[in-house]
Design an enzyme around this catalytic site. Structure first.
Site, PDB file in Angstrom:
ATOM      1  CE  LYS A 193      27.910  51.156  29.485  1.00 43.00           C
ATOM      2  NZ  LYS A 193      28.295  52.445  30.096  1.00 43.00           N
ATOM      3  N   GLY A 245      35.797  47.026  35.484  1.00 39.41           N
ATOM      4  CA  GLY A 245      34.981  47.833  36.383  1.00 39.41           C
ATOM      5  C   GLY A 245      34.951  47.202  37.752  1.00 39.41           C
ATOM      6  CB  VAL A 249      29.240  45.976  37.620  1.00 38.91           C
ATOM      7  CG1 VAL A 249      28.733  45.858  36.194  1.00 38.91           C
ATOM      8  CG2 VAL A 249      28.503  47.093  38.347  1.00 38.91           C
ATOM      9  CD  GLU A 267      41.889  42.594  33.515  1.00 36.10           C
ATOM     10  OE1 GLU A 267      42.455  42.964  34.560  1.00 36.10           O
ATOM     11  OE2 GLU A 267      42.285  41.639  32.836  1.00 36.10           O
ATOM     12  CB  CYS A 301      42.341  48.711  38.822  1.00 37.72           C
ATOM     13  SG  CYS A 301      43.604  48.631  37.558  1.00 37.72           S
ATOM     14  CD  GLU A 398      38.355  48.927  44.090  1.00 36.49           C
ATOM     15  OE1 GLU A 398      37.170  48.732  43.778  1.00 36.49           O
ATOM     16  OE2 GLU A 398      39.290  48.805  43.290  1.00 36.49           O
TER      17      GLU A 398
HETATM   18  P1  NAD Z   1      31.423  50.138  37.452  1.00 36.74           P
HETATM   19  O1  NAD Z   1      31.458  48.670  37.637  1.00 36.74           O
HETATM   20  O2  NAD Z   1      30.441  50.919  38.223  1.00 36.74           O
HETATM   21  O3  NAD Z   1      31.152  50.502  35.916  1.00 36.74           O
HETATM   22  C1  NAD Z   1      31.986  50.038  34.878  1.00 36.74           C
HETATM   23  C2  NAD Z   1      31.218  50.025  33.574  1.00 36.74           C
HETATM   24  O4  NAD Z   1      30.184  49.042  33.660  1.00 36.74           O
HETATM   25  C3  NAD Z   1      30.526  51.345  33.220  1.00 36.74           C
HETATM   26  O5  NAD Z   1      30.688  51.568  31.823  1.00 36.74           O
HETATM   27  C4  NAD Z   1      29.058  51.046  33.562  1.00 36.74           C
HETATM   28  O6  NAD Z   1      28.145  51.805  32.796  1.00 36.74           O
HETATM   29  C5  NAD Z   1      28.962  49.575  33.191  1.00 36.74           C
HETATM   30  N1  NAD Z   1      27.873  48.840  33.834  1.00 36.74           N
HETATM   31  C6  NAD Z   1      27.271  49.086  35.029  1.00 36.74           C
HETATM   32  N2  NAD Z   1      26.313  48.147  35.276  1.00 36.74           N
HETATM   33  C7  NAD Z   1      26.331  47.292  34.207  1.00 36.74           C
HETATM   34  C8  NAD Z   1      25.596  46.104  33.882  1.00 36.74           C
HETATM   35  N3  NAD Z   1      24.671  45.601  34.672  1.00 36.74           N
HETATM   36  N4  NAD Z   1      25.892  45.470  32.717  1.00 36.74           N
HETATM   37  C9  NAD Z   1      26.854  45.950  31.889  1.00 36.74           C
HETATM   38  N5  NAD Z   1      27.566  47.062  32.147  1.00 36.74           N
HETATM   39  C10 NAD Z   1      27.316  47.723  33.296  1.00 36.74           C
HETATM   40  O7  NAD Z   1      32.919  50.648  37.726  1.00 36.74           O
HETATM   41  P2  NAD Z   1      33.473  52.137  37.722  1.00 36.74           P
HETATM   42  O8  NAD Z   1      32.966  52.821  38.950  1.00 36.74           O
HETATM   43  O9  NAD Z   1      33.252  52.781  36.393  1.00 36.74           O
HETATM   44  O10 NAD Z   1      35.063  51.899  37.841  1.00 36.74           O
HETATM   45  C11 NAD Z   1      35.706  51.685  39.047  1.00 36.74           C
HETATM   46  C12 NAD Z   1      35.962  50.218  39.283  1.00 36.74           C
HETATM   47  O11 NAD Z   1      36.681  49.658  38.191  1.00 36.74           O
HETATM   48  C13 NAD Z   1      36.824  49.964  40.503  1.00 36.74           C
HETATM   49  O12 NAD Z   1      36.304  48.883  41.237  1.00 36.74           O
HETATM   50  C14 NAD Z   1      38.179  49.564  39.905  1.00 36.74           C
HETATM   51  O13 NAD Z   1      38.974  48.764  40.731  1.00 36.74           O
HETATM   52  C15 NAD Z   1      37.761  48.857  38.670  1.00 36.74           C
HETATM   53  N6  NAD Z   1      38.861  48.836  37.694  1.00 36.74           N
HETATM   54  C16 NAD Z   1      39.537  47.661  37.479  1.00 36.74           C
HETATM   55  C17 NAD Z   1      40.623  47.626  36.591  1.00 36.74           C
HETATM   56  C18 NAD Z   1      41.420  46.359  36.350  1.00 36.74           C
HETATM   57  O14 NAD Z   1      42.172  46.320  35.394  1.00 36.74           O
HETATM   58  N7  NAD Z   1      41.279  45.341  37.165  1.00 36.74           N
HETATM   59  C19 NAD Z   1      40.987  48.788  35.909  1.00 36.74           C
HETATM   60  C20 NAD Z   1      40.274  49.954  36.155  1.00 36.74           C
HETATM   61  C21 NAD Z   1      39.202  49.972  37.046  1.00 36.74           C
END
Ligand code: NAD
Length: 494
Positions: A193, A245, A249, A267, A301, A398
């Site tokens: 997804k 993400g 979450v 991650e 990230c 962050e």
């Molecule tokens: P987010 O956590 O809001 O969303 C990420 C994904 O999770 C989306 O596809 C969203 O639809 C899904 N999601 C949301 N709620 C959910 C639930 N309850 N169950 C399952 N899936 C759910 O993050 P974002 O705003 O899309 O991305 C930014 C974040 O991602 C930042 O915190 C960033 O640091 C992190 N990130 C981490 C890495 C890493 O490798 N550590 C890489 C890229 C981004």
């Protein structure tokens, strides 16, 4: 829509419906609700994408389950390798079109979007080679107390099964590749997804799996919001969850995974520090720190969002980093002269702006930036704050935007103490010409990644991931593929 984009990208972006890719076929939207996808450079609505409901999530997981049992694991590893290589080639062939779609939905520079697709192709190529190299172990456990009896023991590695892969919006194609390529090499199948903010480039990519001959159901792509993600990760036929993400979450997913004792890798967020010593190549450090926080608008990230600078060089370095930020040309990602595109969405822009306001209200010194250029688009100037220590919110939270916080230090011990004083532990950079100082920092920094004299950047062969609240597990490298296997211990007594 940008007139300079290819007819293929235009045709894809002008579709009236984007369905769910399940079992190698497209299924139309079922409910009334859709996801509105906006071009962050123009603020125009570019597409409405379906939200998979529980029945479509179930259909997708069942397709992945069926393909795991009867199709993907029935292939020889060398056949999986061939398909992964074909896919890598296909991605490269289609890189311009996918990059145009990605820039339209995400706002990133077109050259960066293209680099992302080529990088994803390299990830598929790297893991194609691993499909034939997953090995078990043999042990001599002969039963000494029973003369004549022998025990042939071995440990087999098997694919974990059906994987639920959840991807964020900042690098939709790279991060999808970091998950898809190793899990497919290991023999798993997947329901992926993408983020509700940037699903279009991933949907375009979906059709390429069909084109290169992946058996139906091996890769399924569904679109939707957090509720769709939750229906997917809690589905009983999902064996493993791989999530990238936010920490918030990620923690929810981790807790619910434990309910069913599903394997999970996370991650998550970061607040990655850089440390600049006075003996460093200061020009390279200023450029590297600026690149590390302003690239992709800081929506990375591993963005180096805190920088600790030795006091003697502090004022000059802050001025030099600010100068690097000021010279960046803020413009539409399709503009070839752009250095910095818009932030991904209106809501994300206001979240970043509210941190800037909080910094100012808490008494941090705003060195440069902080404002929005006039006109359409979710643009924000590269922003630098200076603070005396770690006590302000902008140093601990962050922000995920082009916002850098600089802090002075006197001794290496003090710099390391402040760098490690964070709930996160994703990445870090060290800038010095003294190898013993560099290695002391490498050992002391509590982070999954340390870069010396360079900003963070990934390579398919190097594991990435975070300590503390930046995550659990590692992606990429050998660890990346073994993550999608489980061990079976076998004893044959004869
Ligand atoms: P987010 O956590 O809001 O969303 C990420 C994904 O999770 C989306 O596809 C969203 O639809 C899904 N999601 C949301 N709620 C959910 C639930 N309850 N169950 C399952 N899936 C759910 O993050 P974002 O705003 O899309 O991305 C930014 C974040 O991602 C930042 O915190 C960033 O640091 C992190 N990130 C981490 C890495 C890493 O490798 N550590 C890489 C890229 C981004």
């Amino acid at each position: 829509m940008d007139n300079n984009i290819s007819n293929e990208a235009k045709a894809f972006l002008s579709k009236s419906q984007y369905g769910q890719y399940i079992g190698g076929e497209w299924f139309p939207q079922v409910g009334e609700q859709t996801l509105a996808i906006t071009n962050p450079a123009t603020e125009e609505l570019i597409a409405e994408v379906g939200i998979a409901d529980k029945s479509q999530v179930d259909q997708a997981v069942s397709a992945a389950h069926e393909a795991f049992k009867n199709k993907w694991t029935a292939l020889r590893p060398a056949d999986r390798e061939k398909l992964l290589l074909k896919f890598a080639h296909k991605l490269e062939e289609q890189a311009d079109i996918i990059a145009e779609i990605l820039t339209t939905e995400n706002g990133k520079l077109l050259s960066h979007a293209k680099g992302e697709i080529i990088g994803a192709a390299n990830t598929f190529r790297y893991y194609a080679g691993w499909a034939t190299k997953i090995e078990g172990e043999t042990l001599d456990l002969s039963l000494k107390q029973k003369p004549g009896k022998q025990n042939f023991a071995f440990i087999k590695r098997e694919p974990v099964g059906v994987v639920a892969a959840i991807v964020p919006w900042n690098f939709p194609i790279s991060i999808a590749a970091w998950k898809l390529a190793p899990l497919l090499a290991a023999g798993c199948t997947v329901v992926l997804k993408p983020s509700e903010v940037t699903p279009l480039s991933t949907l375009y990519m979906a059709q390429l799996f069909n084109e290169v001959g992946f058996p139906p159901g091996v890769v399924n792509i569904i679109t939707g919001d957090g509720a769709t993600g939750a229906a997917l990760t809690t589905h009983p036929k999902v064996n493993k969850i791989t999530f990238t993400g936010s920490t918030e979450v990620g923690k929810m997913i981790g807790k619910s995974a434990m309910e069913d004792l599903k394997e999970v890798s996370l991650e998550l967020g970061g607040k990655s520090p850089g440390i600049i010593f006075e003996d460093a190549d200061l020009k390279a450090a200023a450029r590297g720190i600026a690149l590390g926080i302003f690239r992709n608008g800081g929506q990375v990230c591993v963005a180096g969002s805190r920088v600790y600078i030795q006091r003697k060089i502090y004022d000059n370095m802050v001025a030099d980093i600010a100068a690097e930020g000021v010279k960046l040309n803020i413009s539409d990602g399709f503009d070839k002269s752009a250095d910095l595109g818009p932030l991904v969405s209106k809501s994300h822009l206001s979240s970043v702006q509210s941190y800037i306001e909080q910094g100012i209200n808490e008494g941090a010194e705003l060195v440069s930036g902080g404002k929005r250029p006039s006109g359409k688009g979710y643009y924000l100037e590269p922003t630098i704050f200076s603070v005396p220590d770690n006590s302000k919110t902008i140093v601990s939270e962050e922000i995920f935007g082009p916002v850098l916080v600089a802090v002075p230090f006197d001794t290496m011990e003090e710099a390391l103490q402040m760098a490690n004083d964070s709930k996160y532990g994703l990445s870090s950079t060290v800038w010095t010409k003294d190898i013993s100082k560099a290695l002391t920092c490498v050992n002391a920094l509590d982070a999954g990644w340390v870069f010396v004299n360079a900003p963070a950047r990934s390579d398919p062969s190097m594991p990435v991931g975070g300590n503390k609240q930046s995550g659990i597990g590692r992606e990429l490298g050998k660890a990346g593929v073994y993550n999608y296997t489980k061990m079976k211990s076998v004893n044959i007594v004869f």
